[in-house]
Motif scaffolding. Structure first.
Motif, PDB file in Angstrom:
ATOM      1  N   THR A  96       0.831  -1.209   0.000  1.00 28.07           N
ATOM      2  CA  THR A  96       0.000   0.000   0.000  1.00 28.07           C
ATOM      3  C   THR A  96       0.862   1.254   0.000  1.00 28.07           C
ATOM      4  OG1 THR A  96      -0.167  -0.171   2.422  1.00 28.07           O
ATOM      5  CG2 THR A  96      -1.982  -1.079   1.110  1.00 28.07           C
ATOM      6  N   GLY A  97       2.089   1.124   0.502  1.00 22.89           N
ATOM      7  CA  GLY A  97       2.966   2.291   0.548  1.00 22.89           C
ATOM      8  C   GLY A  97       3.673   2.593  -0.759  1.00 22.89           C
ATOM      9  N   PHE A  98       3.974   1.535  -1.551  1.00 25.34           N
ATOM     10  CA  PHE A  98       4.841   1.753  -2.713  1.00 25.34           C
ATOM     11  C   PHE A  98       4.334   1.180  -4.040  1.00 25.34           C
ATOM     12  CE2 PHE A  98       7.589   1.668   1.055  1.00 25.34           C
ATOM     13  CZ  PHE A  98       8.239   2.894   0.933  1.00 25.34           C
ATOM     14  N   LEU A  99       3.360   0.272  -4.022  1.00 25.32           N
ATOM     15  CA  LEU A  99       3.027  -0.455  -5.245  1.00 25.32           C
ATOM     16  C   LEU A  99       1.609  -0.216  -5.767  1.00 25.32           C
ATOM     17  CD1 LEU A  99       4.688  -3.900  -4.419  1.00 25.32           C
ATOM     18  CD2 LEU A  99       5.622  -2.051  -5.814  1.00 25.32           C
ATOM     19  N   LEU A 100       0.928   0.770  -5.257  1.00 24.44           N
ATOM     20  CA  LEU A 100      -0.456   0.990  -5.682  1.00 24.44           C
ATOM     21  C   LEU A 100      -0.551   1.485  -7.120  1.00 24.44           C
ATOM     22  CD1 LEU A 100      -2.244   2.442  -2.529  1.00 24.44           C
ATOM     23  CD2 LEU A 100      -2.183   0.103  -3.400  1.00 24.44           C
ATOM     24  N   GLU A 101       0.543   2.008  -7.675  1.00 23.00           N
ATOM     25  CA  GLU A 101       0.523   2.413  -9.080  1.00 23.00           C
ATOM     26  C   GLU A 101       0.396   1.205 -10.001  1.00 23.00           C
ATOM     27  OE1 GLU A 101       3.549   5.023 -10.422  1.00 23.00           O
ATOM     28  OE2 GLU A 101       3.369   6.387  -8.713  1.00 23.00           O
ATOM     29  N   ASP A 102       0.820   0.049  -9.508  1.00 27.96           N
ATOM     30  CA  ASP A 102       0.689  -1.190 -10.288  1.00 27.96           C
ATOM     31  C   ASP A 102       0.191  -2.281  -9.346  1.00 27.96           C
ATOM     32  OD1 ASP A 102       0.971  -3.548 -11.782  1.00 27.96           O
ATOM     33  OD2 ASP A 102       2.521  -2.633 -12.999  1.00 27.96           O
ATOM     34  N   PRO A 103      -1.128  -2.418  -9.180  1.00 29.08           N
ATOM     35  CA  PRO A 103      -1.686  -3.381  -8.220  1.00 29.08           C
ATOM     36  C   PRO A 103      -1.267  -4.830  -8.476  1.00 29.08           C
ATOM     37  CG  PRO A 103      -3.363  -1.832  -8.928  1.00 29.08           C
ATOM     38  CD  PRO A 103      -2.174  -1.606  -9.802  1.00 29.08           C
TER      39      PRO A 103
END
Length: 330
Positions: A96-103
């Protein structure tokens, strides 16, 4: 000439499993280069059968009775607590902190976190002179518990960010774990009727992880080649994913070392470390590719670059600096 061919073929067959730290980067580079020039999306249909082929050899000789071994109670509860509560929590926070741009990358990290322990756990525990019987129990239990819990955990962890079809995930787990498990147990039973245990251990078992490695490399190639153009266009996302995996493993090692040194003797602490920091990447990459897609599989592929090398370094560092020797509580 013909007398040398079998030995040459055997060397080629075993080379990837004996040089895994070199074979995986080579396959990633090869997949990237080919994927830049060739559309390999048609290969996606082969991921599921390749995954089943990859898992099947690891299930031959599977010891299901180890699940019910109650002789390592405190260590067992600690390992399961880390594997199914703490480590998934770490993955969720990083995702949730770093990868939400690419789920899909987030899903790949979540799958990595939810399927603990593998044959590497047993191998590294043996090399480090840890508690091997306990490692066998935790590997077996982790596989079964992870298979049951993964669909629900995935829905809770990433369902808000990427669609999670729980029924599809269950079906995929049944295909990539349960079917190979059943056939593996039947194969082992058949082999025991024809050969002795000694013959199996010396003549047959060495070929099993080697054959699985070839399947793993094929999946890594497919995943990388399908992502090659996207990686070339968005190298920053690729580097972010690699960085997150490095942080994920660093936190896991730190937690395992602190808990192991605080509450267990060195032999048990070594087992704790390798039963928690080592994830079941063979199954994870197959599940990621079949249930979520190539981006999720790529995230697991990056873990392959890290896991084995860091485990080998840890053994050397522990031998040199005694990372697990301090014991404060009996």
């Amino acid at each position: 000439m013909s007398t040398n061919e079998p030995s040459l073929l055997k060397r080629w067959f075993f080379w990837p499993s004996e040089n895994i730290a070199l074979a995986i980067p080579m396959m990633l580079i090869l997949g990237f280069l080919i994927g830049i020039w060739v559309d390999t999306s048609l290969l996606k249909q082969f991921v599921l059968p390749i995954t089943m082929f990859m898992i099947y050899p690891t299930m031959i000789g599977f010891k299901g009775k180890e699940v019910f071994n109650l002789s390592h109670g405190k260590l067992f509860l600690t390992v399961m607590g880390l594997n199914f509560l703490v480590i998934p929590g770490v993955a969720y926070l990083l995702g949730t902190g770093f990868l939400l741009e690419d789920p899909q990358l987030f899903a790949g990290l979540a799958i990595t976190a939810l399927l603990p322990t593998s044959n590497m756990t047993i191998a590294f525990t043996m090399l480090a002179k840890g508690n091997v019987p306990a490692a066998i129990q935790f590997t077996t239990s982790g596989l079964l518990l992870g298979s049951v819990l993964a669909p629900g955990y995935l829905y809770l962890m990433v369902g808000k960010y990427v669609p999670v079809d729980v029924l599809l995930t269950l079906k995929t787990i049944a295909l990539v774990i349960l079917i190979p498990l059943i056939f593996g147990m039947l194969t082992y039973k058949y082999l025991m009727k024809r050969y002795t245990q000694e013959h199996f251990q010396k003549q047959i078992k060495p070929f099993l992880p080697a054959s699985s490695t070839w399947g793993m490399l094929l999946i890594i190639f497919i995943s990388m080649s399908m992502n090659a153009k996207r990686i070339a266009q968005h190298l920053d996302i690729f580097m972010m994913a690699l960085g997150v995996q490095l942080v994920f493993y660093a936190i896991n090692y730190l937690l395992a070392i602190l808990i192991g040194r605080r509450f267990f003797n060195e032999k048990e602490a070594l087992t704790l470390v390798f039963s928690t920091v080592l994830r079941n990447l063979s199954i994870s990459i197959g599940l990621a590719a079949t249930a979520f897609g190539s981006n999720a599989a790529l995230m697991v592929s990056l873990a392959f670059l890290i896991q084995g090398q860091v485990a080998a370094w840890f053994i050397k560092l522990n031998e040199k600096y005694g990372l697990l020797k301090k014991r404060c509580v009996d």
